[in-house]
Design an enzyme around this catalytic site. Structure first.
Site, PDB file in Angstrom:
ATOM      1  N   SER A 135       0.848  -1.189   0.000  1.00  0.00           N
ATOM      2  CA  SER A 135       0.000   0.000   0.000  1.00  0.00           C
ATOM      3  C   SER A 135       0.887   1.244   0.000  1.00  0.00           C
ATOM      4  O   SER A 135       2.028   1.203   0.489  1.00  0.00           O
ATOM      5  CB  SER A 135      -0.887   0.025   1.255  1.00  0.00           C
ATOM      6  N   TYR A 147      -2.173  -0.138  11.031  1.00  0.00           N
ATOM      7  CA  TYR A 147      -2.241  -0.697   9.684  1.00  0.00           C
ATOM      8  C   TYR A 147      -1.070  -0.216   8.832  1.00  0.00           C
ATOM      9  O   TYR A 147      -0.465  -0.994   8.096  1.00  0.00           O
ATOM     10  CB  TYR A 147      -3.567  -0.307   9.037  1.00  0.00           C
TER      11      TYR A 147
END
Length: 226
Positions: A135, A147
């Site tokens: 990501s 995250y």
């Protein structure tokens, strides 16, 4: 044609990876935690004999080892192992749920490592590919967000694995998408790309000749701020 194993292929980016790989003529085996979603995915496919799957937790070593064996049996071997499974838990580092943190870290960080370990013997024999879906959050820090730390770990792990596999013929591809229009978002971002764009990026990289190693790609919507 390639024989592709995708973890977390029942929704979002994973489902797009499965669909677009089948559309390109490849054979695919996928895993997912939800048997209902997995059954629906398998039932919706018209690629007879080219799509299989099994319920498995991407963060569990025994389950993934068995899933790799099932995949190898169904599609006749593995050329590409895609560590796609991942999720984000709600809350921040002050009010988040530590039990969900544990599951998230196991899926997002431990999961890619055990998938690579389980598939490397076949990938080395087939001079295949390890694909890690990271990501852009693996390049930017957000306040109180665990995250993002897991995606930073994927960024580092991908390069570490690439260096280890130099000389084996196995290539490592790290794809770092920006905002993708998937159920991961509780509120839709202002700028996002469809998950099929991530799948297209993967298939483009896999299609490069053996002497070309596309090791990292960042892909995001035009207009995304970071």
């Amino acid at each position: 044609m390639l024989r592709i194993l995708v973890t977390g292929g029942t929704s979002g980016i994973g489902a797009a990876l499965v669909r677009e790989s089948l559309r390109a003529g490849h054979s695919v085996f996928t895993t997912g935690r939800d048997p209902v979603k997995l059954d629906a995915l398998l039932a919706s496919s018209h690629a007879s004999g080219r799509l299989g799957g099994v319920v498995a937790d991407a963060g569990d070593w025994e389950q993934m080892r068995d899933a790799v064996a099932d995949a190898s049996g169904f599609i006749g071997g593995i050329d590409v192992a895609v560590a796609n499974a991942g999720f984000s838990s709600p809350g921040d580092l002050a009010n988040g749920d530590p039990l969900l943190w544990r599951d998230m870290v196991l899926t997002n960080v431990y999961g890619p490592a055990i998938l690579a370990k389980a598939t490397l013997p076949q990938l080395m024999e087939n001079r295949g590919h390890v694909v890690l879906i990271g990501s852009t959050a693996g390049r930017k820090v957000y306040p109180g967000n665990l995250y993002t730390a897991t995606k930073w770990a994927v960024t580092g792990y991908a390069e570490s694995l690439r260096q280890q596999l130099v000389g084996t013929g196995v290539r490592v591809l790290h794809i770092a998408p920006g905002h993708v229009d998937t159920p991961l978002w509780r509120e839709s971002p202002d700028a996002s790309i469809p998950p099929e764009s991530v799948a297209g990026t993967m298939l483009w990289a896999l299609g490069q000749p053996p002497g070309v190693d596309v090791s990292e790609v960042m892909v995001r919507a035009t207009g995304q701020a970071f």
